[in-house]
Scaffold this active site. Sequence first.
Site, PDB file in Angstrom:
ATOM      1  N   CYS A 112       0.885  -1.243  -0.122  1.00 42.26           N
ATOM      2  CA  CYS A 112      -0.197   0.072   0.044  1.00 42.26           C
ATOM      3  C   CYS A 112       0.871   1.350   0.070  1.00 42.26           C
ATOM      4  CB  CYS A 112      -1.057   0.118   1.283  1.00 42.26           C
ATOM      5  SG  CYS A 112      -1.955  -1.463   1.297  1.00 42.26           S
ATOM      6  N   HIS A 250      -2.834   6.875   2.691  1.00 45.13           N
ATOM      7  CA  HIS A 250      -3.285   5.620   2.327  1.00 45.13           C
ATOM      8  C   HIS A 250      -4.422   5.356   3.062  1.00 45.13           C
ATOM      9  CE1 HIS A 250      -3.861   1.649   1.087  1.00 45.13           C
ATOM     10  NE2 HIS A 250      -3.746   1.337   2.420  1.00 45.13           N
ATOM     11  N   ASN A 280     -10.080  -0.022   0.309  1.00 47.32           N
ATOM     12  CA  ASN A 280      -8.510   0.003   0.410  1.00 47.32           C
ATOM     13  C   ASN A 280      -8.215  -0.559  -0.847  1.00 47.32           C
ATOM     14  OD1 ASN A 280      -5.933  -0.337   0.610  1.00 47.32           O
ATOM     15  ND2 ASN A 280      -6.055  -1.502   2.385  1.00 47.32           N
TER      16      ASN A 280
END
Length: 325
Positions: A112, A250, A280
């Site tokens: 990520c 993020h 996500n």
Amino acid sequence: MYEVKIIGTGSYAPSNIVTNDDISKFVDTNNSWIVERTGIKERRISKEENTSVLATKAAKLALKNSKMTPEEIDLIIVATGSPDYFIPSTACIVQKEIGAFNATCLDISAACTGFIYAINIASQFIKTGQSKTALVIGAEVLSKIINWEDRGTCILFGDGAGAAVLQRSSEKGIISIYTGADGRGGEFLECPAVPLNNLFTETKIENKNIVTMNGREIFKFAVKIIKECIDKVLEDSGYSLQDIKYIVPHQANTRIIEAAAKRLKIDEDRFYLNLDRYGNTSGATIAIALDEMVQKGLLNKGDKIILVGFGGGLTFGAELIEWSI
Ligand code: COA
């Protein structure tokens, strides 16, 4: 050394919207649990388009918005944990699709934090003069590596891609960068590649490419590291949090952002969030959010923003940017 600025962004997500109610039809969960515990309402899940397709669509928009031709791109970096192939890289596929045949092409694996890492790498190429105009992409089709029977993970993730064009400049754009990793926490978020099975292997291992996660450990790590990364880039740049218009984090869980905001002693609305609509999307999250902010006209020339990411690896990092468009 040259300076580096972002001159255009683009993003793309599959059109198929999967709501929490849709997910509760195949695992034991419900909309209110997911919304309360994560902030996610829906996500995009690809039916036909693999990672390189999403990456290519985001890349074409970023080129158009930055008014660059494919021939002017001399570096393509794709951050992804869900590539189409081990070989060729997703970046090489994008190169072929957009016709950027003057570019060096590579994928990077930083989960990520991938988009933050990719901007860092592209910036180093540009600062040293090796590259003039780079295309940086975060792209994921996580839906193909998610365990759709595990309610602890399948509710969280979505598919999408975002891209940015970085260019050599005489004015400051990307002001400070900080990246790091702690491999000791690798087991908290894993997706195995191909196991070691060959002619000479005695015990055959099952091929199982699905994501497993220790949500609580990742949660604790994320809350701590967001503040540490932001403090680092502020310290390096000489700016303070008051100078920063937006933090683009993020996004994995709104409760992570709430807790990080508390630690930083700032309002949550200083963070730009779109997690409720995308879930996500790992390496694509920050890139999609950044492009959405540009499309909404939230960023003006001279604004200072911080991109901050964390994820599997464990990896982490931040960039303090003076917006130049
Ligand atoms: N629906 C309903 N109940 C669920 C559920 C779901 N989708 N997922 C878990 N539960 C249950 C658990 O089984 C547990 O039940 P129990 O108490 O009977 O055992 C209970 O809810 C609490 O589980 P827990 O794992 O403690 O929940 P949580 O509040 O920690 O939330 C996450 C779980 C995954 C949402 C949260 O830990 C998280 O977001 N972690 C970070 C993940 C992340 O950032 N990943 C990406 C990194 S880049």
